[in-house]
Structures are given as C-alpha cells and as structure tokens.
Design a protein around this motif. Structure first.
Motif, PDB file in Angstrom:
ATOM      1  N   THR A 175       1.294  -1.984   5.332  1.00  0.00           N
ATOM      2  CA  THR A 175       0.241  -1.551   4.409  1.00  0.00           C
ATOM      3  C   THR A 175      -0.352  -0.229   4.886  1.00  0.00           C
ATOM      4  O   THR A 175      -0.298   0.087   6.079  1.00  0.00           O
ATOM      5  CB  THR A 175      -0.892  -2.599   4.309  1.00  0.00           C
ATOM      6  OG1 THR A 175      -1.486  -2.785   5.591  1.00  0.00           O
ATOM      7  CG2 THR A 175      -0.358  -3.933   3.785  1.00  0.00           C
ATOM      8  N   LYS A 176      -0.905   0.514   3.940  1.00  0.00           N
ATOM      9  CA  LYS A 176      -1.580   1.769   4.264  1.00  0.00           C
ATOM     10  C   LYS A 176      -2.800   1.912   3.364  1.00  0.00           C
ATOM     11  O   LYS A 176      -2.789   1.516   2.200  1.00  0.00           O
ATOM     12  CB  LYS A 176      -0.664   2.975   4.027  1.00  0.00           C
ATOM     13  CG  LYS A 176       0.478   3.123   5.005  1.00  0.00           C
ATOM     14  CD  LYS A 176       0.014   3.477   6.400  1.00  0.00           C
ATOM     15  CE  LYS A 176      -0.692   4.815   6.442  1.00  0.00           C
ATOM     16  NZ  LYS A 176      -1.166   5.133   7.823  1.00  0.00           N
ATOM     17  N   TRP A 177      -3.859   2.495   3.923  1.00  0.00           N
ATOM     18  CA  TRP A 177      -5.044   2.789   3.129  1.00  0.00           C
ATOM     19  C   TRP A 177      -4.884   4.113   2.402  1.00  0.00           C
ATOM     20  O   TRP A 177      -4.326   5.075   2.945  1.00  0.00           O
ATOM     21  CB  TRP A 177      -6.282   2.870   4.015  1.00  0.00           C
ATOM     22  CG  TRP A 177      -6.831   1.543   4.434  1.00  0.00           C
ATOM     23  CD1 TRP A 177      -6.823   1.003   5.684  1.00  0.00           C
ATOM     24  CD2 TRP A 177      -7.480   0.591   3.596  1.00  0.00           C
ATOM     25  NE1 TRP A 177      -7.420  -0.223   5.686  1.00  0.00           N
ATOM     26  CE2 TRP A 177      -7.839  -0.512   4.403  1.00  0.00           C
ATOM     27  CE3 TRP A 177      -7.796   0.546   2.228  1.00  0.00           C
ATOM     28  CZ2 TRP A 177      -8.492  -1.639   3.904  1.00  0.00           C
ATOM     29  CZ3 TRP A 177      -8.444  -0.568   1.726  1.00  0.00           C
ATOM     30  CH2 TRP A 177      -8.789  -1.647   2.564  1.00  0.00           C
ATOM     31  N   LYS A 225       0.478  -1.622  -9.773  1.00  0.00           N
ATOM     32  CA  LYS A 225       1.823  -1.425  -9.237  1.00  0.00           C
ATOM     33  C   LYS A 225       2.220   0.028  -9.413  1.00  0.00           C
ATOM     34  O   LYS A 225       2.045   0.601 -10.498  1.00  0.00           O
ATOM     35  CB  LYS A 225       2.832  -2.332  -9.939  1.00  0.00           C
ATOM     36  CG  LYS A 225       4.187  -2.358  -9.234  1.00  0.00           C
ATOM     37  CD  LYS A 225       5.109  -3.391  -9.839  1.00  0.00           C
ATOM     38  CE  LYS A 225       6.439  -3.419  -9.092  1.00  0.00           C
ATOM     39  NZ  LYS A 225       7.413  -4.308  -9.751  1.00  0.00           N
ATOM     40  N   LEU A 226       2.731   0.624  -8.344  1.00  0.00           N
ATOM     41  CA  LEU A 226       3.180   2.018  -8.362  1.00  0.00           C
ATOM     42  C   LEU A 226       4.695   2.043  -8.233  1.00  0.00           C
ATOM     43  O   LEU A 226       5.250   1.523  -7.264  1.00  0.00           O
ATOM     44  CB  LEU A 226       2.548   2.792  -7.208  1.00  0.00           C
ATOM     45  CG  LEU A 226       2.964   4.263  -7.106  1.00  0.00           C
ATOM     46  CD1 LEU A 226       2.202   5.112  -8.119  1.00  0.00           C
ATOM     47  CD2 LEU A 226       2.738   4.805  -5.698  1.00  0.00           C
ATOM     48  N   ASN A 227       5.364   2.633  -9.211  1.00  0.00           N
ATOM     49  CA  ASN A 227       6.813   2.759  -9.186  1.00  0.00           C
ATOM     50  C   ASN A 227       7.203   4.225  -9.005  1.00  0.00           C
ATOM     51  O   ASN A 227       6.721   5.097  -9.734  1.00  0.00           O
ATOM     52  CB  ASN A 227       7.440   2.261 -10.487  1.00  0.00           C
ATOM     53  CG  ASN A 227       7.358   0.753 -10.624  1.00  0.00           C
ATOM     54  OD1 ASN A 227       7.079   0.051  -9.656  1.00  0.00           O
ATOM     55  ND2 ASN A 227       7.598   0.244 -11.810  1.00  0.00           N
ATOM     56  N   PHE A 259      -2.402   0.028  -0.117  1.00  0.00           N
ATOM     57  CA  PHE A 259      -1.014   0.057  -0.573  1.00  0.00           C
ATOM     58  C   PHE A 259      -0.196  -0.910   0.277  1.00  0.00           C
ATOM     59  O   PHE A 259      -0.330  -0.946   1.502  1.00  0.00           O
ATOM     60  CB  PHE A 259      -0.430   1.460  -0.435  1.00  0.00           C
ATOM     61  CG  PHE A 259      -0.898   2.414  -1.494  1.00  0.00           C
ATOM     62  CD1 PHE A 259      -0.056   2.811  -2.520  1.00  0.00           C
ATOM     63  CD2 PHE A 259      -2.184   2.913  -1.476  1.00  0.00           C
ATOM     64  CE1 PHE A 259      -0.480   3.688  -3.498  1.00  0.00           C
ATOM     65  CE2 PHE A 259      -2.631   3.791  -2.453  1.00  0.00           C
ATOM     66  CZ  PHE A 259      -1.775   4.175  -3.466  1.00  0.00           C
ATOM     67  N   SER A 260       0.665  -1.684  -0.377  1.00  0.00           N
ATOM     68  CA  SER A 260       1.490  -2.660   0.333  1.00  0.00           C
ATOM     69  C   SER A 260       2.925  -2.626  -0.193  1.00  0.00           C
ATOM     70  O   SER A 260       3.149  -2.434  -1.396  1.00  0.00           O
ATOM     71  CB  SER A 260       0.917  -4.066   0.163  1.00  0.00           C
ATOM     72  OG  SER A 260       1.761  -5.033   0.765  1.00  0.00           O
ATOM     73  N   LYS A 261       3.887  -2.842   0.709  1.00  0.00           N
ATOM     74  CA  LYS A 261       5.289  -2.888   0.307  1.00  0.00           C
ATOM     75  C   LYS A 261       5.645  -4.214  -0.350  1.00  0.00           C
ATOM     76  O   LYS A 261       6.686  -4.342  -0.981  1.00  0.00           O
ATOM     77  CB  LYS A 261       6.189  -2.661   1.516  1.00  0.00           C
ATOM     78  CG  LYS A 261       6.047  -1.288   2.148  1.00  0.00           C
ATOM     79  CD  LYS A 261       6.980  -1.150   3.336  1.00  0.00           C
ATOM     80  CE  LYS A 261       6.809   0.193   4.025  1.00  0.00           C
ATOM     81  NZ  LYS A 261       7.719   0.344   5.171  1.00  0.00           N
ATOM     82  N   TYR A 300       2.636  -2.220  -4.248  1.00  0.00           N
ATOM     83  CA  TYR A 300       1.527  -2.970  -4.830  1.00  0.00           C
ATOM     84  C   TYR A 300       0.230  -2.393  -4.283  1.00  0.00           C
ATOM     85  O   TYR A 300       0.120  -2.141  -3.085  1.00  0.00           O
ATOM     86  CB  TYR A 300       1.643  -4.452  -4.491  1.00  0.00           C
ATOM     87  CG  TYR A 300       2.947  -5.056  -4.955  1.00  0.00           C
ATOM     88  CD1 TYR A 300       3.061  -5.598  -6.237  1.00  0.00           C
ATOM     89  CD2 TYR A 300       4.069  -5.059  -4.129  1.00  0.00           C
ATOM     90  CE1 TYR A 300       4.268  -6.134  -6.673  1.00  0.00           C
ATOM     91  CE2 TYR A 300       5.277  -5.592  -4.561  1.00  0.00           C
ATOM     92  CZ  TYR A 300       5.378  -6.133  -5.829  1.00  0.00           C
ATOM     93  OH  TYR A 300       6.568  -6.647  -6.265  1.00  0.00           O
ATOM     94  N   THR A 301      -0.736  -2.158  -5.145  1.00  0.00           N
ATOM     95  CA  THR A 301      -1.993  -1.567  -4.698  1.00  0.00           C
ATOM     96  C   THR A 301      -3.163  -2.457  -5.112  1.00  0.00           C
ATOM     97  O   THR A 301      -3.102  -3.161  -6.132  1.00  0.00           O
ATOM     98  CB  THR A 301      -2.197  -0.151  -5.259  1.00  0.00           C
ATOM     99  OG1 THR A 301      -2.662  -0.230  -6.614  1.00  0.00           O
ATOM    100  CG2 THR A 301      -0.914   0.660  -5.217  1.00  0.00           C
TER     101      THR A 301
END
Length: 236
Positions: free
Chosen positions: A180-182, A109-111, A202-204, A94-95
């Motif tokens: 999470t990551k930037w 959402k990134l798949n 970005f989050s899991k 999820y971004t």
C-alpha cells in the motif's frame, strides 16, 4: 474461461436501470424497444446494437463507456516501461479515503489503460462504487494520466461528467515495493462547493472495509501536528 460480453453488458444495464429507479416499461418508451427486447438485453440473451446502447446511455444520463465491458488488466512491459516498484506487478489499484460528510469509507478503483510515452500512462478512476464486480457503476468517473518520476508519481484527473472538476494525487516514494502507499488528493467538492484535500490509500489488492481501515484513513493527531507545524495538510 471466455467472458460472455453480452451478459456483462446486460448486467450493467439492469443495475443502472435499478439505480435510476426506472421500470422496463419506462426504459422501453425512451429507447423505442419492447420490454421483452430490453429484458433479453439485460439477461444477455441477444446482442445489443451500438445505436441502442447509445440510447440506453442517454436514457440513464451516463457515458456509454460505463456500459461497455472493458478488460481492466493492461499488460505492462517491465523491460521498456519506466515503472516505479509499487506499480510493477499490476495495472489496477484499489483506493480508499474517509469522507467525513457521509461518515464512511469511499472505495474507488484506478485502472491503467494504455501507455502514452516512456513515463506517462492513460488512467481511468471509478469512485464510490458499491459492488467491486461492477465497479464501473459508480458515483463519479475520472479520466486522466499518471506520470512516474524518480521520487514520486503524479495522477492528474478530470471528472468525465463535470469537466470543471479537476484533481491531482501525489504519491511519494513510489519506487518502494510495498503493498500500500499513501497519496494526497487535492481537488474539488460539490457537497458543499469548495476546494478539498484528503489522504487516499492505494492498495494492490482489495482491502476489507472495517473499523480499523476507517481509523487508518481518518486525519490523525500526527497529521494535525504536521498541519500546525507546516500550515499544510501532508502525508508520507
């Protein structure tokens, strides 16, 4: 529980029809089907044929993939795949970024779809959706790849409907196992037309959009300090 694919596709058809402000009668004329048939498509009562699905996508002026049901959990092989720690546990992310033009947090959402080679994977990004359950119903859809290296991961994207729009996202230190990551998005804006860069989180897991998240996503005094120091927008 087995997914009812006809029902999932039907829900998407109905959602897009409402977004496009189109009545059953109007869609009926465009695809040469009766209103009762379209209603049965939307309720998952009958199976839709491929030709009709293409006609519906054309009527909505969208890519047919936006109407398909796609399992969004790619199975990663940790033994064979080159994966930084942040990307070990899931193939969907999820971004979030804050859009100052509309003064709101934009959800995407990134798949991760499939493997191309040892460190490269095909991805799809769905930007600016309202309902996470139907995230494919969104403002912009991007196709592209993610490349993993020791120090960082790169995401390279192309807008599926406007191919001239390209974007890249750099994620530093993705080898760290964090929730999470930037990332730093560099791309193109059409409102107004100009090159842009902004912070993207970005989050899991799905995050609650609230005032705290909004403030977290805005450019901070520290960001401005680094901007003045380096004459560059950066994030760590």
């Amino acid at each position: 529980m087995k997914t009812d694919i006809n029902l999932e596709i039907g829900r998407k058809i109905k959602s897009y029809r409402k977004i496009k402000n189109m009545t059953l009668e109007e869609l009926s004329k465009k695809i040469y089907k009766s209103t009762s048939t379209i209603s049965k498509y939307e309720n998952g009562q009958i199976k839709i044929d491929v030709e009709s699905l293409y006609l519906i996508a054309q009527a909505f002026d969208i890519n047919i993939n936006n109407l398909l049901y796609i399992e969004d959990e790619y199975i990663l092989d940790k033994g064979k795949d080159f994966l930084p720690a942040f990307f070990h546990d899931t193939a969907k992310f999820y971004t979030y970024f804050y859009d100052g033009r509309i003064k709101k947090v934009v959800k995407s959402k990134l798949n991760i779809i499939s493997k191309i080679n040892k460190n490269t994977y095909k991805v799809l990004m769905y930007m600016n959706y309202e309902d996470v359950k139907y995230y494919q119903i969104c403002e912009n859809t991007y196709t592209g790849i993610i490349e993993h290296y020791d120090a960082k991961s790169n995401i390279l994207l192309t807008n599926r409907d406007t191919p001239m729009e390209k974007a890249s996202i750099q994620i530093l230190a993705s080898y760290l196992d964090e929730e999470t990551k930037w990332g730093l998005w560099t791309g193109f804006s059409s409102r107004p037309m100009m090159p842009v860069s902004f912070k993207m989180l970005f989050s899991k897991r799905e995050l609650k959009v609230n005032k705290d998240l909004e403030e977290h996503l805005k450019i901070s005094r520290e960001d401005i300090r680094f901007l003045k120091l380096y004459n560059m927008l950066s994030t760590i």
